[in-house]
Design a protein around this motif. Structure first.
Motif, mmCIF file in Angstrom:
data_model
loop_
_atom_site.group_PDB
_atom_site.id
_atom_site.type_symbol
_atom_site.label_atom_id
_atom_site.label_comp_id
_atom_site.label_asym_id
_atom_site.label_seq_id
_atom_site.Cartn_x
_atom_site.Cartn_y
_atom_site.Cartn_z
ATOM 1 N N GLU A 10 11.008 -5.994 -10.083
ATOM 2 C CA GLU A 10 12.249 -5.230 -10.128
ATOM 3 C C GLU A 10 12.055 -3.829 -10.703
ATOM 4 O OE1 GLU A 10 14.542 -7.913 -12.415
ATOM 5 O OE2 GLU A 10 15.049 -9.196 -10.711
ATOM 6 N N ASN A 11 11.045 -3.681 -11.568
ATOM 7 C CA ASN A 11 10.848 -2.373 -12.188
ATOM 8 C C ASN A 11 10.291 -1.383 -11.176
ATOM 9 O OD1 ASN A 11 11.364 -3.990 -14.352
ATOM 10 N ND2 ASN A 11 9.333 -3.881 -15.237
ATOM 11 N N ILE A 12 10.654 -0.108 -11.352
ATOM 12 C CA ILE A 12 10.050 0.903 -10.487
ATOM 13 C C ILE A 12 8.603 1.117 -10.937
ATOM 14 C CG2 ILE A 12 12.225 2.052 -9.947
ATOM 15 C CD1 ILE A 12 11.421 4.231 -11.976
ATOM 16 N N PRO A 13 7.722 1.548 -10.034
ATOM 17 C CA PRO A 13 6.313 1.722 -10.429
ATOM 18 C C PRO A 13 6.144 2.738 -11.560
ATOM 19 C CG PRO A 13 6.555 1.809 -8.040
ATOM 20 C CD PRO A 13 7.934 1.825 -8.609
ATOM 21 N N VAL A 14 5.153 2.515 -12.391
ATOM 22 C CA VAL A 14 4.830 3.436 -13.492
ATOM 23 C C VAL A 14 4.487 4.802 -12.925
ATOM 24 C CG1 VAL A 14 3.163 3.882 -15.353
ATOM 25 C CG2 VAL A 14 3.981 1.566 -14.937
ATOM 26 N N GLY A 15 3.784 4.792 -11.816
ATOM 27 C CA GLY A 15 3.387 6.021 -11.129
ATOM 28 C C GLY A 15 2.804 5.618 -9.791
ATOM 29 N N SER A 16 2.508 6.594 -8.960
ATOM 30 C CA SER A 16 1.894 6.310 -7.670
ATOM 31 C C SER A 16 0.539 5.638 -7.918
ATOM 32 C CB SER A 16 1.718 7.622 -6.909
ATOM 33 O OG SER A 16 1.123 7.370 -5.665
ATOM 34 N N LEU A 17 0.267 4.561 -7.199
ATOM 35 C CA LEU A 17 -0.912 3.731 -7.469
ATOM 36 C C LEU A 17 -2.200 4.395 -6.985
ATOM 37 C CD1 LEU A 17 -2.104 0.975 -8.330
ATOM 38 C CD2 LEU A 17 -1.456 0.070 -6.117
ATOM 39 N N ALA A 359 -5.836 -7.952 -7.181
ATOM 40 C CA ALA A 359 -4.774 -7.187 -6.512
ATOM 41 C C ALA A 359 -3.392 -7.566 -7.063
ATOM 42 C CB ALA A 359 -4.828 -7.419 -5.007
ATOM 43 N N LEU A 360 -3.177 -8.866 -7.314
ATOM 44 C CA LEU A 360 -1.904 -9.324 -7.897
ATOM 45 C C LEU A 360 -1.689 -8.721 -9.288
ATOM 46 C CD1 LEU A 360 -1.884 -13.121 -6.958
ATOM 47 C CD2 LEU A 360 -0.061 -11.534 -6.426
ATOM 48 N N GLY A 369 5.368 -5.004 -14.744
ATOM 49 C CA GLY A 369 5.847 -6.379 -14.834
ATOM 50 C C GLY A 369 4.979 -7.185 -15.787
ATOM 51 N N SER A 370 5.463 -8.355 -16.175
ATOM 52 C CA SER A 370 4.700 -9.228 -17.069
ATOM 53 C C SER A 370 3.632 -9.967 -16.266
ATOM 54 C CB SER A 370 5.633 -10.243 -17.714
ATOM 55 O OG SER A 370 4.875 -11.254 -18.336
ATOM 56 N N ILE A 371 2.414 -10.016 -16.817
ATOM 57 C CA ILE A 371 1.351 -10.749 -16.114
ATOM 58 C C ILE A 371 1.061 -12.097 -16.781
ATOM 59 C CG2 ILE A 371 0.220 -8.715 -15.105
ATOM 60 C CD1 ILE A 371 -1.875 -8.901 -17.363
ATOM 61 N N SER A 372 1.941 -12.513 -17.706
ATOM 62 C CA SER A 372 1.665 -13.764 -18.437
ATOM 63 C C SER A 372 1.602 -14.974 -17.505
ATOM 64 C CB SER A 372 2.692 -13.979 -19.548
ATOM 65 O OG SER A 372 3.983 -13.904 -19.031
ATOM 66 N N THR A 373 2.428 -14.993 -16.458
ATOM 67 C CA THR A 373 2.376 -16.129 -15.524
ATOM 68 C C THR A 373 1.074 -16.112 -14.719
ATOM 69 O OG1 THR A 373 3.636 -14.806 -13.950
ATOM 70 C CG2 THR A 373 4.871 -16.430 -15.216
ATOM 71 N N LEU A 374 0.554 -14.908 -14.467
ATOM 72 C CA LEU A 374 -0.711 -14.802 -13.732
ATOM 73 C C LEU A 374 -1.891 -15.247 -14.596
ATOM 74 C CD1 LEU A 374 -0.300 -11.323 -11.994
ATOM 75 C CD2 LEU A 374 -0.241 -13.535 -10.893
ATOM 76 N N LEU A 375 -1.757 -15.048 -15.919
ATOM 77 C CA LEU A 375 -2.866 -15.373 -16.813
ATOM 78 C C LEU A 375 -2.957 -16.865 -17.107
ATOM 79 C CD1 LEU A 375 -2.609 -12.438 -19.390
ATOM 80 C CD2 LEU A 375 -4.117 -12.624 -17.435
ATOM 81 N N ASN A 376 -1.854 -17.599 -16.903
ATOM 82 C CA ASN A 376 -1.891 -19.043 -17.140
ATOM 83 C C ASN A 376 -1.818 -19.788 -15.800
ATOM 84 O OD1 ASN A 376 -1.744 -21.632 -17.989
ATOM 85 N ND2 ASN A 376 0.269 -21.461 -18.955
ATOM 86 N N PRO A 377 -2.967 -20.292 -15.323
ATOM 87 C CA PRO A 377 -3.002 -20.860 -13.967
ATOM 88 C C PRO A 377 -2.607 -22.334 -13.876
ATOM 89 C CG PRO A 377 -5.198 -20.805 -14.884
ATOM 90 C CD PRO A 377 -4.278 -20.297 -15.958
#
Length: 394
Positions: A10-17, A359-360, A369-377
């Motif tokens: 939902e957040n807008i990007p920090v900057g162009s990737l 990439a995710l 965004g929060s990456i906590s869900t990605l870090l716990n598999p």
């Protein structure tokens, strides 16, 4: 199982990737870039007229850089396009010894020191123009020199502090040898990402006759340092765990360390069980094969070795022999560091591709965004286990 569409961005990007694979990590960088391009093409329509998403959809996110060398071996970093306001992700493989440069007419293979220096050169070339600088260093530079005993250098801590002083906001690494090294930079972003899900998936894809319960399978830690990895995997899969500890001769020092006298085993019986040995790296392989021999003496069934980084510093011959003798059934490592064509051709080798996962992480971080869900598999592992038990395609 975890698709980009299932996450709320939902957040807008920090900057162009912007993605910068430092020389030596281009192959992994290209795969990561392909995922980002594909996903953003799929979702770009909903942001088409939003100025905050300017430059959101591109044909490539790779920023062109190079590190040319002078005849003396000295070098400089060059960024060949504007990076002003970009959210940059620098990808570096410090273990890619396959890259060479000329030094006074001699061919030199790149060392971890050379790669780390190149990373700093590119950060210096960016020169404060980027919105944010993130470093993705799968194998943490000097991570084996993570603690001090006696009068010696603390290289990993120094390197982390140097990156932070140069303006790096976040450092992402995979399966750090000892995650406590982040205490060197307590106010900065540091994540160590476990590749456990990719190991489980790789194993289940390649072996269709595994029985995953505590009567038929066991997780083994090859030494005290890997115990937390083995405990985590054993708990997630619902299996028993055993461990070896290295009995050393503390009266002698050989090559800077006390020689190992024997591997002693702690744990319940491994007889007739398939066994997964899990560690952060396979260096020469002597240690992991010694553990495998000990397990075979205790009548273990098939033995699989899973390690995030396959360095194979003494070549593949001892593993070929171990495979032919029936000592090892399969070896799983990731593509986070350079893999030789020889390694990839081995019948017992399972390559665990990490590019989609990286990439995710990049995509989520770019959206703040929060990456906590990605870090716990855990959830993803349970899902893939269920599919395996149901006989579905993984």
């Amino acid at each position: 199982m975890l698709h980009r569409t299932e996450r709320t961005l939902e957040n807008i990007p920090v900057g162009s990737l912007g993605l910068i694979p430092i020389w030596g990590s281009e192959e992994l960088g290209t795969k990561v870039n392909d995922y980002l391009v594909k996903w953003r093409k799929e979702s770009a329509l909903e942001y088409k007229d939003d100025i905050a998403f300017e430059g959101y959809e591109k044909d490539t996110y790779i920023v062109n850089t190079k590190v040319p060398r002078f005849g003396s071996g000295e070098a400089k970093g060059i960024v060949e396009e504007s990076v002003r306001g970009k959210d940059l992700y620098l990808l570096v493989d410090v273990l890619n010894y396959n890259k060479t440069y000329t030094l006074s007419g001699h061919t030199n293979h790149m060392s971890p020191d050379d790669h780390f220096q190149n990373l700093k050169r590119i950060i210096a070339a960016v020169g404060g123009k980027a919105r944010r600088i993130n470093v993705i260093m799968p194998f943490l530079y000097e991570s084996r020199q993570h603690k001090r005993s006696g009068r010696e250098s603390l290289d990993c801590a120094l390197a982390l502090q140097e990156l932070v002083r140069m303006g790096v906001d976040n450092i992402l690494t995979f399966d750090a040898h000892d995650a406590r090294v982040q205490n060197a930079i307590p106010l900065s972003g540091f994540e160590t990402v476990p590749p456990v899900y990719q190991f489980v998936k790789g194993l289940l894809r390649n072996y269709k006759d595994l029985t995953i319960d505590s009567d038929h399978m066991m997780i083994i830690s090859p030494d005290e340092g890997a115990t937390h990895r083995a405990i985590y995997l054993a708990n997630v899969l619902g299996l028993d765990m055993g461990m070896f500890y290295k009995r050393r001769d503390y009266t002698k020092i050989v090559d800077g360390r006390n020689p190992i006298v024997a591997h002693e085993f702690l744990g319940s019986s491994v007889e007739g069980k398939d066994v997964i040995i899990i560690d952060d790296m396979i260096s020469s392989g002597d240690s992991i094969l010694d553990v495998a021999r000990q397990l075979k003496k205790r009548k273990a069934n098939r033995i699989f070795a899973a390690a995030t980084f396959g360095l194979f510093t003494n070549g593949m011959e001892i593993f070929d022999q171990a495979y032919e003798e029936g000592l090892i059934t399969g070896i799983l490592t990731t593509n986070l560091i350079y893999q030789t064509p020889n390694l990839l051709s081995k019948p017992y080798y399972i390559n665990c591709d990490m590019s989609k996962y990286i990439a995710l992480l990049i995509d989520t971080l770019n959206h703040d965004g929060s990456i906590s869900t990605l870090l716990n598999p855990n959830e993803r592992i349970q899902h893939v286990l269920q599919k395996y038990k149901n006989g579905e395609e993984i």
